[in-house]
Design a protein around this motif. Structure first.
Motif, PDB file in Angstrom:
ATOM      1  N   GLY A  15       1.077   2.717  -6.650  1.00 34.82           N
ATOM      2  CA  GLY A  15       2.360   3.131  -7.195  1.00 34.82           C
ATOM      3  C   GLY A  15       3.013   2.051  -8.040  1.00 34.82           C
ATOM      4  N   TYR A  25       1.477  -0.237  -9.808  1.00 35.21           N
ATOM      5  CA  TYR A  25       0.799  -0.236 -11.107  1.00 35.21           C
ATOM      6  C   TYR A  25       1.225   0.951 -11.960  1.00 35.21           C
ATOM      7  N   ALA A  26       1.410   2.118 -11.347  1.00 35.36           N
ATOM      8  CA  ALA A  26       1.848   3.303 -12.082  1.00 35.36           C
ATOM      9  C   ALA A  26       3.254   3.094 -12.650  1.00 35.36           C
TER      10      ALA A  26
END
Length: 186
Positions: free
Chosen positions: A10, A12-13
């Motif tokens: 999450g 990285y997203a």
């Protein structure tokens, strides 16, 4: 750092979303978007703190735990000897539960412009309830160590979020009352 692959992925997203969003909109509404970015990281923090470690393959011998007596933490505080580890652990966990959704109360007023107290209470309580339910579901499927569905968590999470919502709403009222933007005439 991160306890689970969900929060790690999450993060990285969210970073990828921020980069794309910044390239797309540059400095347009930058302050509001920065608040949105901080809200997304806050959600990841809450997920990280409430999920704990995820185990693959799942545990086979898990059990569900429920604490359905309201204000049981008060009994713990009064029951345990002052200064003992159990006493301070109860204080610590109660305090963490009180402050965990406090930022959500601020975000509701600041980012989502929620004005109704009833709506804020409903949203904060719903988020807290969702957290308790997904902890129970993850435990049921053996993905986490035993997590307890705790009514006191619902009470303290909701109380902390609502207190923060009220305080921030008062700050906004004070700000708009005394610091009204002035129009410059040309």
């Amino acid at each position: 750092m991160f306890n689970s692959i969900i929060t790690f992925g999450g993060a990285y997203a969210v970073i990828l979303f921020i980069i794309i969003d910044f390239i797309r909109y540059r400095s347009k509404n930058l302050f509001k978007r920065a608040i949105l970015y901080s809200f997304l990281f806050y959600l990841l923090f809450v997920a990280d703190r409430t999920i704990g470690y995820l185990f693959f393959p799942p545990f086979e011998d898990t059990y569900l735990s429920f604490q359905l007596i309201p204000f049981y933490f008060v009994r713990d505080i009064l029951f345990f000897e002052v200064g003992s580890w159990y006493f301070w652990n109860t204080i610590k966990l109660s305090f963490y539960n009180l402050i965990m959704l406090a930022p959500l109360g601020v975000y509701l007023s600041l980012l989502f412009d929620v004005r109704s107290m009833k709506k804020a209470v409903l949203i904060i309580f719903s988020v807290s309830f969702f957290i308790e339910v997904y902890q129970l579901v993850f435990t049921y499927f053996g993905l986490t160590l035993t997590r307890t569905f705790n009514v006191d968590d619902l009470i303290l999470n909701t109380l902390g979020g609502v207190i923060a919502f009220i305080i921030f709403r008062k700050i906004k009222q004070y700000y708009h009352l005394y610091f009204k933007p002035t129009k410059v005439q040309s």
